[in-house]
Design a protein around this motif. Structure first.
Motif, PDB file in Angstrom:
ATOM      1  N   ASP A   1       9.130  31.449   5.542  1.00  0.00           N
ATOM      2  CA  ASP A   1       9.548  30.572   6.649  1.00  0.00           C
ATOM      3  C   ASP A   1      10.480  31.541   7.443  1.00  0.00           C
ATOM      4  O   ASP A   1      10.657  32.529   7.495  1.00  0.00           O
ATOM      5  CB  ASP A   1      10.955  29.671   5.974  1.00  0.00           C
ATOM      6  N   LYS A   2      10.327  31.083   8.955  1.00  0.00           N
ATOM      7  CA  LYS A   2      11.036  31.780  10.114  1.00  0.00           C
ATOM      8  C   LYS A   2      12.185  30.915  10.443  1.00  0.00           C
ATOM      9  O   LYS A   2      12.172  29.926  10.835  1.00  0.00           O
ATOM     10  CB  LYS A   2       9.956  31.957  11.072  1.00  0.00           C
ATOM     11  N   ILE A   3      13.273  31.704  10.346  1.00  0.00           N
ATOM     12  CA  ILE A   3      14.784  31.121  10.880  1.00  0.00           C
ATOM     13  C   ILE A   3      15.076  31.842  12.237  1.00  0.00           C
ATOM     14  O   ILE A   3      15.151  32.867  12.070  1.00  0.00           O
ATOM     15  CB  ILE A   3      15.667  31.357   9.782  1.00  0.00           C
TER      16      ILE A   3
ATOM     17  N   VAL B   1      14.813  36.010   9.248  1.00  0.00           N
ATOM     18  CA  VAL B   1      15.850  35.506   9.994  1.00  0.00           C
ATOM     19  C   VAL B   1      16.046  36.326  11.238  1.00  0.00           C
ATOM     20  O   VAL B   1      16.271  37.539  11.031  1.00  0.00           O
ATOM     21  CB  VAL B   1      17.027  35.772   9.205  1.00  0.00           C
TER      22      VAL B   1
ATOM     23  N   LYS C   1      18.882  27.070   0.216  1.00  0.00           N
ATOM     24  CA  LYS C   1      19.044  26.090   0.957  1.00  0.00           C
ATOM     25  C   LYS C   1      19.615  27.051   2.469  1.00  0.00           C
ATOM     26  O   LYS C   1      20.105  28.004   2.284  1.00  0.00           O
ATOM     27  CB  LYS C   1      19.906  25.144   0.601  1.00  0.00           C
ATOM     28  N   ILE C   2      19.397  26.222   3.542  1.00  0.00           N
ATOM     29  CA  ILE C   2      19.640  26.771   4.788  1.00  0.00           C
ATOM     30  C   ILE C   2      21.186  26.904   4.656  1.00  0.00           C
ATOM     31  O   ILE C   2      21.816  27.864   5.097  1.00  0.00           O
ATOM     32  CB  ILE C   2      19.092  25.896   5.812  1.00  0.00           C
TER      33      ILE C   2
ATOM     34  N   ILE D   1      11.811  35.640   3.763  1.00  0.00           N
ATOM     35  CA  ILE D   1      11.630  34.944   4.954  1.00  0.00           C
ATOM     36  C   ILE D   1      12.096  35.853   6.081  1.00  0.00           C
ATOM     37  O   ILE D   1      12.284  37.124   5.717  1.00  0.00           O
ATOM     38  CB  ILE D   1      12.703  33.765   4.831  1.00  0.00           C
TER      39      ILE D   1
ATOM     40  N   LEU E   1      14.638  26.625   1.488  1.00  0.00           N
ATOM     41  CA  LEU E   1      13.614  27.635   2.283  1.00  0.00           C
ATOM     42  C   LEU E   1      12.442  27.884   1.208  1.00  0.00           C
ATOM     43  O   LEU E   1      12.561  28.124  -0.012  1.00  0.00           O
ATOM     44  CB  LEU E   1      14.468  28.736   2.682  1.00  0.00           C
ATOM     45  N   LYS E   2      11.236  28.061   1.887  1.00  0.00           N
ATOM     46  CA  LYS E   2      10.118  28.544   1.354  1.00  0.00           C
ATOM     47  C   LYS E   2       9.790  29.912   1.816  1.00  0.00           C
ATOM     48  O   LYS E   2       9.954  30.480   2.912  1.00  0.00           O
ATOM     49  CB  LYS E   2       9.030  27.354   1.716  1.00  0.00           C
TER      50      LYS E   2
ATOM     51  N   LEU F   1      14.031  26.095  12.321  1.00  0.00           N
ATOM     52  CA  LEU F   1      13.176  26.617  10.953  1.00  0.00           C
ATOM     53  C   LEU F   1      11.813  26.213  11.779  1.00  0.00           C
ATOM     54  O   LEU F   1      11.298  25.202  11.987  1.00  0.00           O
ATOM     55  CB  LEU F   1      13.668  25.708   9.859  1.00  0.00           C
ATOM     56  N   ASN F   2      11.079  27.384  11.713  1.00  0.00           N
ATOM     57  CA  ASN F   2       9.534  27.224  11.895  1.00  0.00           C
ATOM     58  C   ASN F   2       9.401  26.601  13.254  1.00  0.00           C
ATOM     59  O   ASN F   2       8.626  25.722  13.274  1.00  0.00           O
ATOM     60  CB  ASN F   2       8.694  26.741  10.768  1.00  0.00           C
TER      61      ASN F   2
END
Length: 72
Positions: free
Chosen positions: A61-63, A11, A23-24, A9, A57-58, A42-43
């Motif tokens: 994903d962009k956090i 971050v 998870k977040i 991901i 989270l997949k 998130l996205n």
């Protein structure tokens, strides 16, 4: 011994590898982030903090985590 599968991901613009089913809320805990002083995106969608323990989270994903700064 079972190998834990990792996904990538992003971050705050930096790539990070996390375990699947992460998870977040796990991310917030691991990064030691004071939840009351941040907004989490998130996205490109702001997340309701009450739901962070339910969102898994997949891959890719962009956090974005934005800290609030007081001032005057």
């Amino acid at each position: 011994m079972k190998k834990i599968k990792k996904i990538e991901i992003k971050v705050n613009g930096k790539f990070k590898f996390i375990p699947e089913n992460y998870k977040i809320s796990n991310l917030v805990t691991d990064l030691n982030i004071p939840l009351k002083k941040v907004a989490i995106e998130l996205n490109q969608e702001i997340i309701d903090k009450k739901k962070i323990s339910k969102i898994i989270l997949k891959k890719n994903d962009k956090i974005e985590i934005v800290h609030f700064i007081g001032g005057g």
